[in-house]
Design an enzyme around this catalytic site. Structure first.
Site: not given
Ligand code: 1CP
Length: 341
Positions: A25, A29, A38, A74, A150
């Site tokens: 991540r 944000r 964003r 994602d 999910y």
């Molecule tokens: O920087 C990075 O890591 C690259 C981008 C990335 C990756 C690898 C994002 C961006 N998401 C993911 C993978 C991802 N998405 C996972 C596996 C990794 C982890 O466990 O954190 C999972 C479970 C998700 C599902 C997901 N996507 C969630 C729910 C899980 C949680 O942590 O609450 C959420 C909130 C997202 C949205 C998301 N994905 C990525 C970002 C930057 C965001 C936030 C979006 C926003 O700007 O509102």
């Protein structure tokens, strides 16, 4: 031939220098420049716009010069591309309004259209590679169990009643869903490899919700199937992040993964001593360390790196991702401490 990066050398357990560092991540944000993009675009549009996805992938690299970039995308783009409408709700996360709970729900899927629908990802990889220079790019997917969680829950309430009931009540149907996710994931990763990623990471973020026995059937089996299904002519490294399952690591040892990414509950040094011969390791600083003062961050990182000094296959990362309220200056201290080690 291009000189191998620290990151790739560490994945191959051949790194004699300081360990490489990147952070899960890292594009997100907590960065003001991310929030500026964003403000104008919702998250899904950002993923689907290759220029924006490339821009956001590059933001943390410009700021901190990490040793690897991870593609901005994602894990849930796969079910979305199969035909399950996805939206992200503020404070709730990803939501599937039409969760898949019985065979009739699978009629929403068009398996043969998924990869075409994901072409924006491969374009984003090409754009990102054009600007990244020598920094390697990590492509990724979710593991089928985490993605299925999910999808069948609708949104994750952290109790997982729907998917856990399915494991007991209707494992055949759950496997039917997961088989499609698995095949689509293999095709998606193969296309990412063709588009030019330098490594792959598979995220099993919810492995901690499986019993040991179910983990073998619903997680390990599929992760292995994905790795074996890769069309990987240059043998790019495959990293597996299976959160909350360190008690299962003796089973993960014979995995085909090149790198295991450990969460903060794992004893990294012990793991390194026991399994480093067969697999490289990544992780596993407590993400909350980033909330500590710069002085403490520096001290903890240095102490740990001294212990890990003799391992040629070690990549620094957190045990999980950066959080939106983390201070970018603290992230800088974390990365720079590793880079100046
Ligand atoms: O920087 C990075 O890591 C690259 C981008 C990335 C990756 C690898 C994002 C961006 N998401 C993911 C993978 C991802 N998405 C996972 C596996 C990794 C982890 O466990 O954190 C999972 C479970 C998700 C599902 C997901 N996507 C969630 C729910 C899980 C949680 O942590 O609450 C959420 C909130 C997202 C949205 C998301 N994905 C990525 C970002 C930057 C965001 C936030 C979006 C926003 O700007 O509102």
């Amino acid at each position: 031939m291009q000189k191998k990066s620290l990151f790739i050398k560490a994945c191959e357990k051949k790194n004699d220098d300081r360990p490489p560092v990147w952070i899960m991540r890292q594009a997100g944000r907590y960065l003001p420049e991310y929030r500026r993009v964003r403000e104008k675009h919702d998250f899904i549009s950002m993923c689907q716009n290759p220029e924006l996805a490339a821009e956001v992938t590059l933001q943390p690299i410009r700021r901190y010069a990490m040793d690897a970039a991870i593609l901005f995308s994602d894990i849930l783009v796969i079910p979305q591309a199969l035909g399950s409408p996805l939206r992200f709700e503020e404070n709730k996360g990803p939501v599937f309004d039409k969760p898949i709970r019985n065979p009739k729900d699978l009629e929403q899927w068009k398996e043969n259209e998924a990869i075409e629908n994901l072409s924006y990802v491969y374009k984003a990889i090409k754009y990102t590679k054009e600007s990244l220079g020598d920094t390697p790019l990590i492509g990724f997917s979710g593991a089928p169990f985490t993605v299925a969680a999910y999808l069948v829950e609708g949104y994750v309430q952290k109790r997982f009643q729907v998917i856990k009931s399915m494991i007991f009540e209707n494992p055949t149907f759950l496997k039917q869903i997961m088989d499609v996710l698995c095949e689509t994931t293999i095709a998606h990763l193969n296309n990412q490899i063709k588009a030019g990623v330098d490594a792959i990471q598979i995220f099993e973020s919810w492995a901690n919700h499986l019993s040991c026995e179910d983990w073998k059937t619903f997680s390990y089996y599929y992760i292995e199937k994905i790795i074996k299904g890769l069309d990987n002519p240059e043998n790019i490294p495959v990293i597996v992040f299976s959160k909350g399952s360190h008690f299962l690591l003796p089973h993960l040892k014979p995995t085909s993964a090149d790198v295991l990414s450990l969460d903060e509950t794992c004893p990294m040094l012990d793991m390194a001593k026991t399994i480093h011969k067969s697999v490289a390791l990544q992780g596993n600083f407590d993400p909350a360390l980033i909330y500590a003062s710069p002085k403490i961050i520096e001290k903890k990182v240095n102490e740990h790196l001294v212990k890990m000094k003799n391992f040629k296959g070690y990549i620094v990362n957190l045990g999980h991702g950066l959080l939106p309220d983390m201070d970018p200056e603290h992230v800088k201290v974390f990365v720079e401490t590793v880079k100046s080690f």
